[in-house]
Motif scaffolding. Structure first.
Motif, PDB file in Angstrom:
ATOM      1  N   VAL A  28       0.834  -1.217   0.000  1.00 53.21           N
ATOM      2  CA  VAL A  28       0.000   0.000   0.000  1.00 53.21           C
ATOM      3  C   VAL A  28       0.865   1.263   0.000  1.00 53.21           C
ATOM      4  N   ALA A  29       2.131   1.112  -0.385  1.00 52.60           N
ATOM      5  CA  ALA A  29       3.084   2.228  -0.277  1.00 52.60           C
ATOM      6  C   ALA A  29       2.877   3.281  -1.352  1.00 52.60           C
ATOM      7  N   ARG A  30       3.119   4.531  -0.954  1.00 51.02           N
ATOM      8  CA  ARG A  30       3.090   5.670  -1.867  1.00 51.02           C
ATOM      9  C   ARG A  30       4.209   6.631  -1.483  1.00 51.02           C
ATOM     10  N   GLN A  31       4.718   7.380  -2.482  1.00 48.31           N
ATOM     11  CA  GLN A  31       5.704   8.449  -2.281  1.00 48.31           C
ATOM     12  C   GLN A  31       6.873   8.040  -1.375  1.00 48.31           C
ATOM     13  N   PRO A  32       7.671   7.056  -1.766  1.00 38.92           N
ATOM     14  CA  PRO A  32       8.801   6.642  -0.932  1.00 38.92           C
ATOM     15  C   PRO A  32       9.915   7.690  -0.910  1.00 38.92           C
ATOM     16  N   PHE A  33      10.703   7.670   0.154  1.00 35.48           N
ATOM     17  CA  PHE A  33      11.871   8.538   0.291  1.00 35.48           C
ATOM     18  C   PHE A  33      12.884   7.832   1.180  1.00 35.48           C
ATOM     19  N   PHE A  34      14.166   8.101   0.941  1.00 35.71           N
ATOM     20  CA  PHE A  34      15.244   7.393   1.634  1.00 35.71           C
ATOM     21  C   PHE A  34      15.711   8.116   2.880  1.00 35.71           C
ATOM     22  N   SER A  35      16.227   7.324   3.827  1.00 36.45           N
ATOM     23  CA  SER A  35      16.964   7.884   4.957  1.00 36.45           C
ATOM     24  C   SER A  35      18.303   8.382   4.431  1.00 36.45           C
ATOM     25  N   PRO A  36      18.954   9.315   5.140  1.00 37.23           N
ATOM     26  CA  PRO A  36      20.246   9.842   4.664  1.00 37.23           C
ATOM     27  C   PRO A  36      21.316   8.775   4.458  1.00 37.23           C
ATOM     28  N   ASP A  37      21.283   7.694   5.251  1.00 34.28           N
ATOM     29  CA  ASP A  37      22.289   6.648   5.092  1.00 34.28           C
ATOM     30  C   ASP A  37      21.898   5.603   4.046  1.00 34.28           C
ATOM     31  N   GLY A  38      20.722   5.748   3.445  1.00 37.79           N
ATOM     32  CA  GLY A  38      20.280   4.844   2.406  1.00 37.79           C
ATOM     33  C   GLY A  38      19.875   3.463   2.892  1.00 37.79           C
ATOM     34  N   GLN A  39      19.745   3.276   4.198  1.00 32.08           N
ATOM     35  CA  GLN A  39      19.416   1.961   4.747  1.00 32.08           C
ATOM     36  C   GLN A  39      17.916   1.754   4.976  1.00 32.08           C
ATOM     37  N   TRP A  40      17.154   2.826   4.947  1.00 33.63           N
ATOM     38  CA  TRP A  40      15.709   2.767   5.217  1.00 33.63           C
ATOM     39  C   TRP A  40      14.950   3.501   4.117  1.00 33.63           C
ATOM     40  N   VAL A  41      13.702   3.122   3.952  1.00 35.30           N
ATOM     41  CA  VAL A  41      12.787   3.829   3.066  1.00 35.30           C
ATOM     42  C   VAL A  41      11.568   4.220   3.891  1.00 35.30           C
ATOM     43  N   GLY A  42      11.226   5.504   3.864  1.00 32.08           N
ATOM     44  CA  GLY A  42       9.982   5.965   4.455  1.00 32.08           C
ATOM     45  C   GLY A  42       8.926   6.005   3.364  1.00 32.08           C
ATOM     46  N   PHE A  43       7.670   5.803   3.731  1.00 30.37           N
ATOM     47  CA  PHE A  43       6.597   5.865   2.748  1.00 30.37           C
ATOM     48  C   PHE A  43       5.266   6.126   3.440  1.00 30.37           C
ATOM     49  N   PHE A  44       4.293   6.534   2.648  1.00 26.39           N
ATOM     50  CA  PHE A  44       2.942   6.785   3.138  1.00 26.39           C
ATOM     51  C   PHE A  44       2.019   5.697   2.608  1.00 26.39           C
ATOM     52  N   THR A  45       0.882   5.521   3.290  1.00 28.90           N
ATOM     53  CA  THR A  45      -0.113   4.556   2.831  1.00 28.90           C
ATOM     54  C   THR A  45      -1.424   5.273   2.548  1.00 28.90           C
ATOM     55  N   GLN A  46      -2.273   4.644   1.752  1.00 26.96           N
ATOM     56  CA  GLN A  46      -3.589   5.209   1.484  1.00 26.96           C
ATOM     57  C   GLN A  46      -4.481   5.169   2.716  1.00 26.96           C
ATOM     58  N   THR A  47      -4.097   4.370   3.695  1.00 29.53           N
ATOM     59  CA  THR A  47      -4.900   4.226   4.908  1.00 29.53           C
ATOM     60  C   THR A  47      -4.484   5.196   6.010  1.00 29.53           C
ATOM     61  N   GLY A  48      -3.658   6.192   5.669  1.00 29.70           N
ATOM     62  CA  GLY A  48      -3.360   7.263   6.611  1.00 29.70           C
ATOM     63  C   GLY A  48      -2.156   7.076   7.496  1.00 29.70           C
ATOM     64  N   GLU A  49      -1.161   6.345   7.036  1.00 22.34           N
ATOM     65  CA  GLU A  49       0.008   6.093   7.871  1.00 22.34           C
ATOM     66  C   GLU A  49       1.300   6.563   7.203  1.00 22.34           C
TER      67      GLU A  49
ATOM     68  N   ASP B  50      -4.496  12.792   7.506  1.00 21.49           N
ATOM     69  CA  ASP B  50      -5.433  13.196   6.456  1.00 21.49           C
ATOM     70  C   ASP B  50      -4.658  13.467   5.175  1.00 21.49           C
ATOM     71  N   GLY B  51      -5.165  12.959   4.053  1.00 23.98           N
ATOM     72  CA  GLY B  51      -4.511  13.209   2.769  1.00 23.98           C
ATOM     73  C   GLY B  51      -3.213  12.464   2.595  1.00 23.98           C
ATOM     74  N   SER B  52      -3.038  11.326   3.286  1.00 18.25           N
ATOM     75  CA  SER B  52      -1.762  10.609   3.228  1.00 18.25           C
ATOM     76  C   SER B  52      -1.465  10.053   1.846  1.00 18.25           C
ATOM     77  N   GLY B  53      -2.486   9.817   1.035  1.00 21.77           N
ATOM     78  CA  GLY B  53      -2.262   9.312  -0.311  1.00 21.77           C
ATOM     79  C   GLY B  53      -1.522  10.299  -1.185  1.00 21.77           C
ATOM     80  N   PHE B  54      -1.509  11.568  -0.765  1.00 23.23           N
ATOM     81  CA  PHE B  54      -0.812  12.614  -1.515  1.00 23.23           C
ATOM     82  C   PHE B  54       0.238  13.315  -0.655  1.00 23.23           C
ATOM     83  N   ALA B  55       0.708  12.632   0.387  1.00 17.21           N
ATOM     84  CA  ALA B  55       1.725  13.198   1.266  1.00 17.21           C
ATOM     85  C   ALA B  55       3.117  12.946   0.686  1.00 17.21           C
TER      86      ALA B  55
END
Length: 196
Positions: A24-45, A64-69
């Protein structure tokens, strides 16, 4: 209808693998060390997952609006994010309380602050301000003080280039301009970015 899934491919191989728990991932982005990926979900997380494996960790719920965060991850371990209905917010990459970095100026009909772009110095974030009847402008906010300044009118930030240029979108065109990375100001003419 459509399935989303985060996939990982090392640049030195053609092998692709799924990151489990990211269907359910959207709009991924990396941690500065490249070891993690942050992402948002359509379910608000807001979640993060280690590239080495394991299960996703939920950092923030009920966004709210996490699908476009969209978010950025600072070297100090803070994630800054914006949605379609709020100012910029921040949370530790380890989880915890969410705090406001910027607040909407209701008197000027601001409806959201989004599309954060971390400056190379890590001291500031560029972001898009949308106002009713006005459109978009690019502002900068200092992470230590919260002080804001307008950078470019009628524009959404895209990238800060290592060449010392700011790339931004205006009226469906991608433009670039020389940019003072310390002063956070455009220092020369704006020109369209075209393929050579």
């Amino acid at each position: 209808g459509r399935r989303t899934q985060l996939l990982v491919r090392s640049l030195d191989t053609l092998a692709v693998r799924d990151l489990p728990g990211t269907a359910v991932a959207r709009q991924p982005f990396f941690s500065p060390d490249g070891q993690w990926v942050g992402f948002f979900t359509q379910t608000g997380e807001l979640r993060k997952i280690a590239l080495a494996g394991g299960n996703p960790v939920t950092l923030v719920e009920q966004i709210d609006g996490s699908g476009f965060a969209f978010g950025v991850w600072t070297a100090e371990g803070t994630i800054v994010f914006g949605t379609t209905s709020s100012g910029l917010r921040r949370v530790s990459a380890e989880g915890g309380a969410v705090t406001d970095l910027t607040t909407l100026d209701v008197a000027n009909r601001e409806v959201n602050h989004s599309n954060p772009v971390l400056m190379p110095s890590g001291r500031a974030v560029l972001f898009s301000v949308r106002s009713v009847g006005v459109g978009f402008r690019t502002e900068a906010v200092m992470l230590d003080t919260g002080a804001r300044r307008v950078v470019v009118e009628n524009a959404r930030p895209l990238l800060v280039l290592s060449s010392g240029h700011l790339a931004f979108e205006r009226d469906d065109a991608v433009l670039v301009a020389p940019f003072d990375l310390d002063g956070l100001v455009v220092t020369g003419p704006v020109v369209p970015l075209v393929d050579a």
